[in-house]
Design an enzyme around this catalytic site. Structure first.
Site, PDB file in Angstrom:
ATOM      1  N   ASP A  44     110.224 -42.973  35.197  1.00 53.17           N
ATOM      2  CA  ASP A  44     109.828 -43.712  33.990  1.00 53.17           C
ATOM      3  C   ASP A  44     109.782 -45.215  34.302  1.00 53.17           C
ATOM      4  O   ASP A  44     109.347 -46.025  33.488  1.00 53.17           O
ATOM      5  CB  ASP A  44     110.744 -43.397  32.794  1.00 53.17           C
ATOM      6  CG  ASP A  44     112.200 -43.715  33.079  1.00 53.17           C
ATOM      7  OD1 ASP A  44     112.527 -44.123  34.216  1.00 53.17           O
ATOM      8  OD2 ASP A  44     113.032 -43.542  32.160  1.00 53.17           O
ATOM      9  N   SER A  45     110.158 -45.578  35.535  1.00 52.81           N
ATOM     10  CA  SER A  45     109.972 -46.953  36.002  1.00 52.81           C
ATOM     11  C   SER A  45     108.485 -47.301  36.061  1.00 52.81           C
ATOM     12  O   SER A  45     108.120 -48.454  36.254  1.00 52.81           O
ATOM     13  CB  SER A  45     110.621 -47.152  37.378  1.00 52.81           C
ATOM     14  OG  SER A  45     110.120 -46.198  38.291  1.00 52.81           O
ATOM     15  N   ASP A  83     110.205 -37.711  35.664  1.00 56.49           N
ATOM     16  CA  ASP A  83     111.245 -38.164  34.740  1.00 56.49           C
ATOM     17  C   ASP A  83     110.941 -37.711  33.319  1.00 56.49           C
ATOM     18  O   ASP A  83     109.810 -37.847  32.843  1.00 56.49           O
ATOM     19  CB  ASP A  83     111.278 -39.708  34.729  1.00 56.49           C
ATOM     20  CG  ASP A  83     112.510 -40.272  35.384  1.00 56.49           C
ATOM     21  OD1 ASP A  83     113.519 -39.542  35.524  1.00 56.49           O
ATOM     22  OD2 ASP A  83     112.471 -41.457  35.776  1.00 56.49           O
ATOM     23  N   LYS A 113     113.616 -34.872  36.162  1.00 56.10           N
ATOM     24  CA  LYS A 113     114.842 -35.682  36.285  1.00 56.10           C
ATOM     25  C   LYS A 113     115.236 -36.151  34.895  1.00 56.10           C
ATOM     26  O   LYS A 113     114.377 -36.485  34.070  1.00 56.10           O
ATOM     27  CB  LYS A 113     114.621 -36.887  37.210  1.00 56.10           C
ATOM     28  CG  LYS A 113     115.891 -37.753  37.340  1.00 56.10           C
ATOM     29  CD  LYS A 113     115.802 -38.741  38.481  1.00 56.10           C
ATOM     30  CE  LYS A 113     115.063 -40.006  38.153  1.00 56.10           C
ATOM     31  NZ  LYS A 113     115.620 -40.783  37.022  1.00 56.10           N
ATOM     32  N   GLU A 115     118.579 -38.429  32.723  1.00 59.76           N
ATOM     33  CA  GLU A 115     119.697 -39.354  32.925  1.00 59.76           C
ATOM     34  C   GLU A 115     120.914 -38.954  32.078  1.00 59.76           C
ATOM     35  O   GLU A 115     120.755 -38.572  30.915  1.00 59.76           O
ATOM     36  CB  GLU A 115     119.274 -40.775  32.518  1.00 59.76           C
ATOM     37  CG  GLU A 115     118.160 -41.332  33.368  1.00 59.76           C
ATOM     38  CD  GLU A 115     117.821 -42.780  33.012  1.00 59.76           C
ATOM     39  OE1 GLU A 115     118.485 -43.366  32.127  1.00 59.76           O
ATOM     40  OE2 GLU A 115     116.877 -43.309  33.620  1.00 59.76           O
ATOM     41  N   GLU A 179     122.849 -44.447  40.907  1.00 61.51           N
ATOM     42  CA  GLU A 179     122.225 -45.780  40.867  1.00 61.51           C
ATOM     43  C   GLU A 179     123.263 -46.868  40.596  1.00 61.51           C
ATOM     44  O   GLU A 179     124.048 -46.768  39.635  1.00 61.51           O
ATOM     45  CB  GLU A 179     121.131 -45.812  39.772  1.00 61.51           C
ATOM     46  CG  GLU A 179     120.448 -47.177  39.682  1.00 61.51           C
ATOM     47  CD  GLU A 179     119.121 -47.175  38.934  1.00 61.51           C
ATOM     48  OE1 GLU A 179     118.624 -46.093  38.575  1.00 61.51           O
ATOM     49  OE2 GLU A 179     118.594 -48.282  38.721  1.00 61.51           O
TER      50      GLU A 179
HETATM   51  O1  KIV Z   1     112.490 -44.247  37.197  1.00 65.25           O
HETATM   52  C1  KIV Z   1     112.787 -44.373  38.403  1.00 65.25           C
HETATM   53  O2  KIV Z   1     111.983 -44.819  39.224  1.00 65.25           O
HETATM   54  C2  KIV Z   1     114.118 -43.971  38.818  1.00 65.25           C
HETATM   55  C3  KIV Z   1     114.533 -44.295  40.217  1.00 65.25           C
HETATM   56  C4  KIV Z   1     114.713 -45.744  40.397  1.00 65.25           C
HETATM   57  C5  KIV Z   1     115.715 -43.518  40.635  1.00 65.25           C
HETATM   58  O3  KIV Z   1     114.838 -43.422  38.050  1.00 65.25           O
END
Ligand code: KIV
Length: 261
Positions: A44-45, A83, A113, A115, A179
């Protein structure tokens, strides 16, 4: 053959370190896949690195699906992990299951993924055959609750992060991102778990390392302390664009070679 969760488990058993990189589009997915990167993370980055948001929170399921599809089409061998964006799984178990399913079914991801300590959701997804990568320590979707992007798990808080990691492994996660935690905690969690740990700002002793591709390539002006630039692509792009503009301005492009008769 696509990399599977069993390959990653075998890497850990063999003491073989591996890398994970973010990918948000088709051409970079293809380049990373051909370079042998085993896991592509559509994080989600994407919100901060591609969409121009100031943090991860505004990213929607629609936006994630759009980018996951592009990456999945570019990956032949790499495992694609997508994510679950903010508020796509926090409100209810059913919503989390449905949205994880969409990333797999409509997006073409191999795993998702999420969190934080969502053990029940991790368990449910694992039960129905959706592999889950967990993520503890600095969890950017909780940036306001954490009071900013800051190191987690210092002092007494270390035990809490370790316990979360243990519970997520027990719930069925196949790997876990650590992280921004102290290096000693990264090492301790890596020793304590059977599943691979993937560090980002978690010191040198995790089983794998993940970086944001835009940080690694020098496309972002500011880097977190834990990131390292391996190229200066912003300067390369700047120079190429200026050279093109200069050629057009002096009438050197298009020349005969680049024109039709
Ligand atoms: O969203 C992302 O890119 C991440 C990584 C930095 C682990 O969660």
């Amino acid at each position: 053959m696509t990399i599977t969760i069993h390959d990653l488990a075998a890497f850990k058993a063999q003491g073989r370190r591996f890398v994970v990189l973010t990918a948000y589009d088709h051409p970079t997915a293809r380049i990373l896949d051909r370079a042998g990167v085993p896991v592509l993370l559509v994080g989600d980055s994407v919100g901060r690195n591609v969409l121009g948001y100031s943090n991860e929170l505004p990213v929607t399921m629609q936006e994630m699906l759009h980018h996951v599809r592009a990456v999945a089409r570019g990956a032949e061998r790499a495992m694609v992990v997508a994510d679950l964006p903010f508020m796509s799984y926090q409100a209810s178990l059913a919503e989390g299951v449905r949205n994880a399913g969409r990333l797999i079914k409509e997006g073409g991801a191999h795993a998702v993924k999420l969190e934080g300590p969502h053990d029940e959701l991790v368990h449910r997804l694992s039960e129905i055959g959706i592999p889950v990568m967990a993520h503890v320590g600095l969890t950017p979707q909780s940036v306001h609750g954490l009071g900013g992007y800051r190191v987690q798990g210092r002092g007494e808080a270390a035990q809490r992060v370790l316990e979360q990691a243990r519970q997520l492994e027990k719930a069925g996660a196949f790997a876990i991102v650590l992280e921004a935690v102290p290096a000693a905690l990264g090492a301790e969690i890596t020793r304590a778990l059977r599943i691979p740990t993937i560090g980002i700002g978690a010191g040198p002793d995790t089983d794998a390392q993940v970086l944001v591709l835009h940080d690694l390539l020098g496309l972002n002006e500011e880097l977190p302390r834990f990131a390292k630039r391996y190229a200066e692509l912003a300067s390369v792009i700047d120079a190429a664009v200026r050279a093109f503009a200069a050629d057009v301005e002096r009438g050197a492009f298009p020349d005969e070679e680049h024109s039709y008769r």
